[in-house]
Write an enzyme that holds these catalytic residues in place. Structure first.
Site, PDB file in Angstrom:
ATOM      1  N   CYS A 217      -2.343  -8.898   5.531  1.00  0.00           N
ATOM      2  CA  CYS A 217      -2.083  -7.544   6.021  1.00  0.00           C
ATOM      3  C   CYS A 217      -2.174  -7.507   7.549  1.00  0.00           C
ATOM      4  CB  CYS A 217      -3.066  -6.544   5.421  1.00  0.00           C
ATOM      5  SG  CYS A 217      -2.772  -4.856   6.007  1.00  0.00           S
TER       6      CYS A 217
ATOM      7  N   ALA B 252       0.845  -1.198   0.000  1.00  0.00           N
ATOM      8  CA  ALA B 252       0.000   0.000   0.000  1.00  0.00           C
ATOM      9  C   ALA B 252       0.880   1.248   0.000  1.00  0.00           C
ATOM     10  CB  ALA B 252      -0.914   0.006   1.225  1.00  0.00           C
TER      11      ALA B 252
ATOM     12  N   ASP C   4      12.222 -11.760   3.517  1.00  0.00           N
ATOM     13  CA  ASP C   4      13.685 -11.692   3.652  1.00  0.00           C
ATOM     14  C   ASP C   4      14.450 -11.998   2.361  1.00  0.00           C
ATOM     15  OD1 ASP C   4      13.265 -10.981   6.238  1.00  0.00           O
ATOM     16  OD2 ASP C   4      14.044 -12.810   7.149  1.00  0.00           O
TER      17      ASP C   4
END
Length: 317
Positions: free
Chosen positions: A100, A18, A202
């Site tokens: 999210c 976002a 990562d």
């Protein structure tokens, strides 16, 4: 790799973020070798209630394919209706956000909250797959709380409902973006389902990308935060996976040119007022680690026009 009937020639994905992965940034990453793009996440309810702010989030450019629109929500009927409507546009697939971690999303029983509701997930996915005439995919996390792991269960549900692919971020909701991503959970999901699995978490370098692919056996690799201010990472990963050679980092000149190109594309897309203010954060990411970058970022926080942006960048880089 295939997502449903969509051929994926290059399985490097730009993770939806976002406020970051808008159309200009996606195109820059595509130019640098990114193979799968996602929109910023869009609220299904906001589309239903005709919130005008969602229009810009749904824009797709012909140069982006393959690209998915990422929706979030928790009402099965609304998700199915809006997913079906959005799929009539020129995206290639519909992605569902189940990862999210932001409190206002989770408190609304959306995003990673869905990890705790397998029955609701099954209902959402069943209705969406039935209603949507394009592939449906899911992006999820390892689990909700530290010490928990729901990703395998959610992936199995997704596969049984006809979902075409699943992306797994190896962190719990509780971790947000801190700590270390657990690649074991990505490996476990890959071993548990037959649909394509995209690993996320990562990947900060070409070496990380190769290590994840080899360790987990995942079909695709998703880069999120490491792409901010660094669209070159896709080119670097592609080159390293093909040749084993780590490419040189972009020069200060290349960084300068990319910032100016990004800014001009953003101005064309969102107008000068909004674009130059949004570029402040991008410039901070682009210049991180460069000599005198702290002073450059301080100056950039004062830019209010294309001319002032250009002057600061050309004089400082």
């Amino acid at each position: 790799m295939k997502i449903g009937n969509v051929e994926i020639e290059n399985s490097l994905a730009l993770g939806p973020m976002a406020g970051v992965t808008d159309l200009p940034f996606r195109l820059l990453c595509k130019e640098q070798g990114c193979g799968i793009l996602y929109s910023e996440m869009v609220s299904a309810k906001a589309i239903l209630y005709k919130n005008k702010n969602t229009d810009v989030l749904l824009n797709i450019d012909e140069r982006e394919h393959p690209v998915g629109i990422q929706l979030f929500g928790s009402d099965p009927d609304i998700m199915a209706e809006i997913g079906s409507r959005v799929a009539e546009g020129n995206c290639d697939f519909i992605d569902i956000n189940m990862g999210c971690p932001v409190p206002k999303i989770v408190n609304n029983h959306e995003g990673s909250y869905l990890l705790t509701q397998p029955k609701l997930v099954e209902e959402i996915l069943t209705k969406m797959v039935k209603a949507i005439n394009k592939p449906v995919t899911v992006k999820t996390r390892k689990g909700f709380k530290d010490g928990e792991s729901q990703a395998v269960e959610i992936a199995k549900i997704a596969e049984s409902c006809g979902v075409a692919a699943v992306a797994v971020h190896g962190r719990t909701r509780e971790q947000y973006y801190g700590g270390k991503a657990d690649w074991d959970i990505i490996k476990a999901v890959k071993e548990a389902v037959k649909i394509p699995v995209i690993g996320n978490g990562d990947i900060f370098s070409p070496q990380d990308a190769k290590a994840m692919k080899e360790y987990t056996g995942c079909d695709g690799l998703m880069v999120g935060r490491a792409a901010r201010g660094n669209p070159w990472i896709f080119k670097e990963i592609n080159e390293y996976l093909k040749t084993g050679i780590v490419p040189e980092k972009p020069s200060a000149e290349e960084v300068k040119n990319m910032i100016l190109k990004h800014a001009s594309m953003l101005i064309e897309y969102k107008g000068e007022y909004t674009a130059v203010r949004e570029m402040r954060k991008h410039i901070a990411w682009y210049t991180q680690g460069l000599p005198h970058s702290a002073e450059l970022r301080r100056r950039c926080n004062e830019i209010v026009s294309w001319e002032s942006l250009k002057e600061v960048i050309e004089s400082r880089l």
